[in-house]
Design a protein around this motif. Sequence first.
Motif, PDB file in Angstrom:
ATOM      1  N   LEU A 138       0.831  -1.200   0.000  1.00 55.55           N
ATOM      2  CA  LEU A 138       0.000   0.000   0.000  1.00 55.55           C
ATOM      3  C   LEU A 138       0.868   1.253   0.000  1.00 55.55           C
ATOM      4  CD1 LEU A 138      -2.950   0.959   0.118  1.00 55.55           C
ATOM      5  CD2 LEU A 138      -2.758   0.975   2.614  1.00 55.55           C
ATOM      6  N   LYS A 139       1.960   1.216   0.747  1.00 56.43           N
ATOM      7  CA  LYS A 139       2.877   2.355   0.806  1.00 56.43           C
ATOM      8  C   LYS A 139       3.503   2.621  -0.561  1.00 56.43           C
ATOM      9  CE  LYS A 139       5.668   5.414   2.715  1.00 56.43           C
ATOM     10  NZ  LYS A 139       5.175   6.719   3.244  1.00 56.43           N
ATOM     11  N   ILE A 140       3.846   1.543  -1.284  1.00 56.05           N
ATOM     12  CA  ILE A 140       4.534   1.693  -2.573  1.00 56.05           C
ATOM     13  C   ILE A 140       3.576   2.114  -3.685  1.00 56.05           C
ATOM     14  CG2 ILE A 140       5.805   0.458  -4.382  1.00 56.05           C
ATOM     15  CD1 ILE A 140       6.975  -1.304  -2.126  1.00 56.05           C
ATOM     16  N   TRP A 141       2.446   1.393  -3.800  1.00 66.40           N
ATOM     17  CA  TRP A 141       1.563   1.612  -4.952  1.00 66.40           C
ATOM     18  C   TRP A 141       0.294   2.408  -4.645  1.00 66.40           C
ATOM     19  CZ3 TRP A 141       4.073  -3.379  -5.118  1.00 66.40           C
ATOM     20  CH2 TRP A 141       4.985  -3.486  -6.170  1.00 66.40           C
ATOM     21  N   LYS A 142      -0.017   2.605  -3.354  1.00 64.43           N
ATOM     22  CA  LYS A 142      -1.140   3.458  -2.947  1.00 64.43           C
ATOM     23  C   LYS A 142      -2.511   2.922  -3.375  1.00 64.43           C
ATOM     24  CE  LYS A 142       2.049   6.521  -1.809  1.00 64.43           C
ATOM     25  NZ  LYS A 142       2.469   6.721  -0.414  1.00 64.43           N
ATOM     26  N   ALA A 185     -13.304  -5.601 -11.078  1.00 64.33           N
ATOM     27  CA  ALA A 185     -13.427  -4.271 -11.673  1.00 64.33           C
ATOM     28  C   ALA A 185     -12.201  -3.422 -11.345  1.00 64.33           C
ATOM     29  CB  ALA A 185     -14.692  -3.580 -11.177  1.00 64.33           C
ATOM     30  N   ASN A 186     -11.674  -3.580 -10.131  1.00 67.34           N
ATOM     31  CA  ASN A 186     -10.468  -2.842  -9.741  1.00 67.34           C
ATOM     32  C   ASN A 186      -9.270  -3.291 -10.571  1.00 67.34           C
ATOM     33  OD1 ASN A 186     -12.248  -3.420  -7.165  1.00 67.34           O
ATOM     34  ND2 ASN A 186     -11.230  -1.460  -6.794  1.00 67.34           N
ATOM     35  N   ILE A 187      -9.184  -4.605 -10.810  1.00 64.44           N
ATOM     36  CA  ILE A 187      -8.073  -5.135 -11.612  1.00 64.44           C
ATOM     37  C   ILE A 187      -8.106  -4.542 -13.014  1.00 64.44           C
ATOM     38  CG2 ILE A 187      -7.139  -7.239 -12.668  1.00 64.44           C
ATOM     39  CD1 ILE A 187      -8.151  -8.742 -10.155  1.00 64.44           C
ATOM     40  N   GLU A 188      -9.304  -4.417 -13.558  1.00 65.47           N
ATOM     41  CA  GLU A 188      -9.437  -3.821 -14.887  1.00 65.47           C
ATOM     42  C   GLU A 188      -9.000  -2.365 -14.868  1.00 65.47           C
ATOM     43  OE1 GLU A 188     -10.020  -3.754 -18.876  1.00 65.47           O
ATOM     44  OE2 GLU A 188     -10.120  -5.502 -17.546  1.00 65.47           O
ATOM     45  N   ARG A 189      -9.349  -1.652 -13.802  1.00 64.45           N
ATOM     46  CA  ARG A 189      -8.933  -0.248 -13.695  1.00 64.45           C
ATOM     47  C   ARG A 189      -7.419  -0.130 -13.505  1.00 64.45           C
ATOM     48  NH1 ARG A 189     -13.900   0.246 -10.798  1.00 64.45           N
ATOM     49  NH2 ARG A 189     -12.835   0.042  -8.791  1.00 64.45           N
ATOM     50  N   ILE A 190      -6.836  -1.084 -12.779  1.00 68.78           N
ATOM     51  CA  ILE A 190      -5.384  -1.083 -12.612  1.00 68.78           C
ATOM     52  C   ILE A 190      -4.709  -1.259 -13.965  1.00 68.78           C
ATOM     53  CG2 ILE A 190      -3.420  -2.374 -11.667  1.00 68.78           C
ATOM     54  CD1 ILE A 190      -5.194  -2.991  -9.222  1.00 68.78           C
ATOM     55  N   ARG A 191      -5.218  -2.168 -14.765  1.00 64.22           N
ATOM     56  CA  ARG A 191      -4.666  -2.403 -16.103  1.00 64.22           C
ATOM     57  C   ARG A 191      -4.761  -1.151 -16.971  1.00 64.22           C
ATOM     58  NH1 ARG A 191      -7.565  -8.285 -17.282  1.00 64.22           N
ATOM     59  NH2 ARG A 191      -6.071  -9.576 -16.093  1.00 64.22           N
ATOM     60  N   ASN A 192      -5.823  -0.388 -16.766  1.00 66.27           N
ATOM     61  CA  ASN A 192      -6.038   0.822 -17.565  1.00 66.27           C
ATOM     62  C   ASN A 192      -5.454   2.075 -16.908  1.00 66.27           C
ATOM     63  OD1 ASN A 192      -7.492  -0.674 -19.485  1.00 66.27           O
ATOM     64  ND2 ASN A 192      -9.424  -0.381 -18.384  1.00 66.27           N
ATOM     65  N   HIS A 193      -4.731   1.860 -15.782  1.00 68.94           N
ATOM     66  CA  HIS A 193      -4.132   2.972 -15.040  1.00 68.94           C
ATOM     67  C   HIS A 193      -5.190   3.976 -14.578  1.00 68.94           C
ATOM     68  CE1 HIS A 193      -0.233   1.492 -16.371  1.00 68.94           C
ATOM     69  NE2 HIS A 193      -0.685   1.465 -17.605  1.00 68.94           N
ATOM     70  N   GLU A 194      -6.337   3.445 -14.155  1.00 68.20           N
ATOM     71  CA  GLU A 194      -7.442   4.303 -13.725  1.00 68.20           C
ATOM     72  C   GLU A 194      -7.847   4.054 -12.261  1.00 68.20           C
ATOM     73  OE1 GLU A 194     -10.445   3.243 -16.480  1.00 68.20           O
ATOM     74  OE2 GLU A 194      -9.645   4.439 -18.131  1.00 68.20           O
ATOM     75  N   GLU A 195      -7.163   3.149 -11.591  1.00 70.47           N
ATOM     76  CA  GLU A 195      -7.535   2.824 -10.213  1.00 70.47           C
ATOM     77  C   GLU A 195      -7.246   3.991  -9.282  1.00 70.47           C
ATOM     78  OE1 GLU A 195      -8.682  -0.120  -7.108  1.00 70.47           O
ATOM     79  OE2 GLU A 195      -9.361   0.832  -8.961  1.00 70.47           O
ATOM     80  N   LYS A 196      -8.174   4.258  -8.356  1.00 70.83           N
ATOM     81  CA  LYS A 196      -7.999   5.343  -7.404  1.00 70.83           C
ATOM     82  C   LYS A 196      -6.885   4.984  -6.413  1.00 70.83           C
ATOM     83  CE  LYS A 196     -12.743   7.068  -7.491  1.00 70.83           C
ATOM     84  NZ  LYS A 196     -13.973   7.311  -6.691  1.00 70.83           N
ATOM     85  N   LYS A 197      -6.102   5.990  -6.052  1.00 75.01           N
ATOM     86  CA  LYS A 197      -5.003   5.790  -5.101  1.00 75.01           C
ATOM     87  C   LYS A 197      -5.291   6.578  -3.836  1.00 75.01           C
ATOM     88  CE  LYS A 197      -1.451   4.949  -8.604  1.00 75.01           C
ATOM     89  NZ  LYS A 197      -0.086   5.300  -9.075  1.00 75.01           N
ATOM     90  N   ILE A 198      -4.795   6.050  -2.727  1.00 70.17           N
ATOM     91  CA  ILE A 198      -4.980   6.742  -1.453  1.00 70.17           C
ATOM     92  C   ILE A 198      -4.041   7.933  -1.381  1.00 70.17           C
ATOM     93  CG2 ILE A 198      -5.702   4.640  -0.271  1.00 70.17           C
ATOM     94  CD1 ILE A 198      -2.867   4.556   0.958  1.00 70.17           C
ATOM     95  N   SER A 199      -4.393   8.889  -0.565  1.00 72.96           N
ATOM     96  CA  SER A 199      -3.568  10.087  -0.430  1.00 72.96           C
ATOM     97  C   SER A 199      -3.040  10.273   0.994  1.00 72.96           C
ATOM     98  CB  SER A 199      -4.373  11.331  -0.826  1.00 72.96           C
ATOM     99  OG  SER A 199      -5.545  11.436  -0.023  1.00 72.96           O
TER     100      SER A 199
END
Length: 201
Positions: A138-142, A185-199
Amino acid sequence: MIKILFAVVLGYLFGSIPWALVIGKVFYKTDVRNFGSGNLGGTNAGRVLGKKAGVTVIILDGLKAFFVVGLCVLFVPEAAVYAGLACCAGHCFPIFANFKGGKAVATTFGYLLAAGLFVTHEPIQMFVIPFVIFMITLKIWKMVSLSSIIGIASAALITTLTQSDLMITVSIWILWAFVTYRHKANIERIRNHEEKKISWM
């Protein structure tokens, strides 16, 4: 057999308690299903209601499986694994929330902690190391989704390499497959570089 079935049903019902919905409606007058991802889990509760609510939901969701497994070990030890799995299923498909719940990440980690403490007596291998891996990822990829999949996968792999209890090992692989599927659905967003990241980390 009747005791095991009873424990499984109770595990499912306990897992079905939608804490994100309860906390949202009681303390914030908000139905979290109408906002964010619409998911009844800690991550969406945190986004919609704030960090305090999100952390509270995560802890309560984890405690569901922890208490289910712990109680089974005391009264029906042969049902502990089955009831724990049923609890995780109940979290995802809660009878008290039209069968639309969360993704069972916190509940699975609660199961890992309880299984490590009460069944295998190896909480470091079954819970602490996977949780640390989750936090490092989580720290690395958020991304909570990616961290959840990797953290639970590490628990399954570690258990496979270190435990002789086949049922425990199989149960964790089942939970990993289930959690991964719930994150499709999250995996698909990760593949498309669209997954939300924590701040916040």
